[in-house]
Design an enzyme around this catalytic site. Structure first.
Site, PDB file in Angstrom:
ATOM      1  N   ASP A   1       0.826  -1.212   0.000  1.00  0.00           N
ATOM      2  CA  ASP A   1       0.000   0.000   0.000  1.00  0.00           C
ATOM      3  C   ASP A   1       0.858   1.259   0.000  1.00  0.00           C
ATOM      4  O   ASP A   1       0.387   2.338   0.376  1.00  0.00           O
ATOM      5  CB  ASP A   1      -0.914   0.012   1.232  1.00  0.00           C
ATOM      6  CG  ASP A   1      -2.070  -0.976   1.124  1.00  0.00           C
ATOM      7  OD1 ASP A   1      -2.325  -1.475   0.018  1.00  0.00           O
ATOM      8  OD2 ASP A   1      -2.709  -1.251   2.165  1.00  0.00           O
TER       9      ASP A   1
ATOM     10  N   ASP B   1      -5.555  -8.486  14.523  1.00  0.00           N
ATOM     11  CA  ASP B   1      -5.049  -9.796  14.917  1.00  0.00           C
ATOM     12  C   ASP B   1      -5.818 -10.357  16.112  1.00  0.00           C
ATOM     13  O   ASP B   1      -6.249 -11.518  16.107  1.00  0.00           O
ATOM     14  CB  ASP B   1      -3.553  -9.726  15.213  1.00  0.00           C
ATOM     15  CG  ASP B   1      -3.151  -8.492  16.020  1.00  0.00           C
ATOM     16  OD1 ASP B   1      -4.034  -7.830  16.594  1.00  0.00           O
ATOM     17  OD2 ASP B   1      -1.947  -8.183  16.067  1.00  0.00           O
TER      18      ASP B   1
END
Length: 441
Positions: A100, A249
């Site tokens: 990105d 996560d």
């Protein structure tokens, strides 16, 4: 009741509530310390050792290695080289650079990927039109380009040893209900300065005491966002990666557990990475983690307590998810204590028992959580340990005071953006393999 009396009462109530929060967080750590003491007294650890299948070359499955990156020109080439160096059949090793970036990182990566293609590696350079969903969005986008049944995630500053997949995959394959296997992390720049030494001490405690003990005790423990391998079926069953939390996560870990899966933890081989070497970068990282934990708590604590889990498991999961309450509790306790003492014209006598309690709890947790990993991993001299552990209290107070406003805003529904934590390029070259000073637990 006068305004003065009301203000004093509010300050005292705030102090009591924040101290109760600190006792709750400390209680979770003391429980882990107690479990370790119990294990050592009985001479045997809780739980069963990881079961590792003996796999032939033909048995090795396809593995996708995902490396998310955003503006990391100093580390991206090394990350790609480390992924390509993994000992796994080349026709079943698939690498994705989830890029990105908006700087020269992409050009550097393109050159390295071109060289890897010439050597026969399957490497996809995936660039999106925007950073929607940040890391979670990039990971989800990568999955759409692969059907590999196992997915390894590596942050761009982590360098797994070449035998990493060979060591951890047999355990993950052997347990059909295991959602992921998390490896212990090392930090190659832990000795760079006093801040990195303090982080190294805390992170050793996190992996060796907290993560490993939670796993052995059958408690919920988290995927750390890197140095782990996921079973794709578990990601799908949990609903996939979600970007509504800064801790994608932990969010996926909890949702997978609610869906009936469980994680595995591997002490060896460790996977080395980097920690921030400047206070301002570390503070940003801690703020992101704290806000992310708050977001996960708002989203999933209700689901945990309405699940069919045992009360013990629900409570241990709550301790994990609410651990970041430590920071605002410290900030509120300090502010309330100073206010109360000031309103009583500097007389702190009534608050000495509370001060003593907080000091004792912090000392017990700091030493109890860090001394064992320090000795087991042979990190250095006892005098260095004393100096490093002494730096933890001012560090915790600093980050508590600086990040508490942001955390409290998140508690009441404010959003925050995902901010990359810069790492020092000067030490990247040192990350090649796990340290030789690793002991056995």
């Amino acid at each position: 009741m006068t305004f003065f009396d009301l203000l004093t009462a509010l300050s005292d109530i705030s102090l009591v509530i924040s101290v109760l929060g600190l006792i709750f967080v400390a209680g979770g750590f003391l429980a882990l310390i107690g479990i370790n003491i119990f294990e050592r007294l009985r001479g045997r650890q809780l739980g069963r050792p990881l079961r590792r299948l003996i796999l032939t070359e033909a048995d090795l499955p396809h593995v996708l290695v995902q490396v998310p990156v955003f503006n990391e020109p100093e580390t991206v080439a090394g990350a790609l080289a480390a992924a390509a160096a993994l000992e796994w059949p080349r026709d079943r090793l698939h690498i994705q650079l989830l890029d990105d970036s908006s700087d020269e990182t992409s050009a550097i990566a393109a050159r390295v990927i071109g060289e890897l293609h010439e050597r026969g590696f399957d490497v996809l350079h995936l660039r999106r039109g925007d950073r929607s969903g940040y890391k979670a969005g990039a990971l989800a986008a990568g999955l759409a380009h692969s059907n590999a049944p196992y997915v390894a995630v590596l942050d761009v500053d982590f360098r797994p040893p070449s035998n990493w997949l060979r060591k951890v995959m047999p355990a993950l394959i052997a347990d059909p209900k295991a959602s992921f296997i998390q490896s212990r992390c090392e930090f190659a720049n832990a000795g760079a300065n006093w801040l990195t030494r303090a982080q190294g001490l805390m992170l050793d405690a996190h992996y060796v005491l907290e993560q490993a003990t939670r796993f052995r005790a059958g408690w919920l423990f988290q995927f750390n966002g890197t140095a782990g391998v996921w079973r794709r079926a578990a990601i799908t069953a949990a609903g996939g990666w979600s970007s509504d939390s800064l801790c994608e996560d932990l969010d996926l870990t909890v949702r997978a557990e609610i869906a009936g899966w469980h994680g595995l933890f591997s002490m060896d081989p460790p996977v080395p990475g980097l920690v921030p070497d400047q206070v301002r970068h570390w503070r940003v990282q801690q703020r992101r983690w704290s806000n992310g934990f708050v977001q996960v708590a708002r989203k999933l604590l209700g689901q945990i307590w309405t699940s069919d889990w045992s009360k013990r498991r629900k409570f241990s999961a709550s301790i994990l998810i609410l651990v970041q309450a430590f920071y605002p509790c410290v900030a509120i306790a300090i502010a309330a204590l100073l206010t109360s003492v000031t309103l009583r014209e500097g007389d702190s006598t009534a608050y000495l028992p509370i001060i003593d309690l907080i000091a004792v709890l912090m000392a017990m947790v700091a030493v109890g959580m860090t001394l064992t990993p320090y000795v087991i991993l042979r990190r250095g001299s006892f005098s260095r340990y004393i100096a490093t552990v002494a730096s933890l209290t001012p560090l915790m107070i600093f980050v508590s005071l600086s990040n508490a406003p942001s955390i409290l805003k998140t508690v009441f529904g404010a959003d925050d953006s995902w901010t990359r934590t810069p790492k020092a390029a000067v030490v990247v070259a040192r990350i090649a393999a796990p340290t030789d000073r690793i002991g056995r637990f």
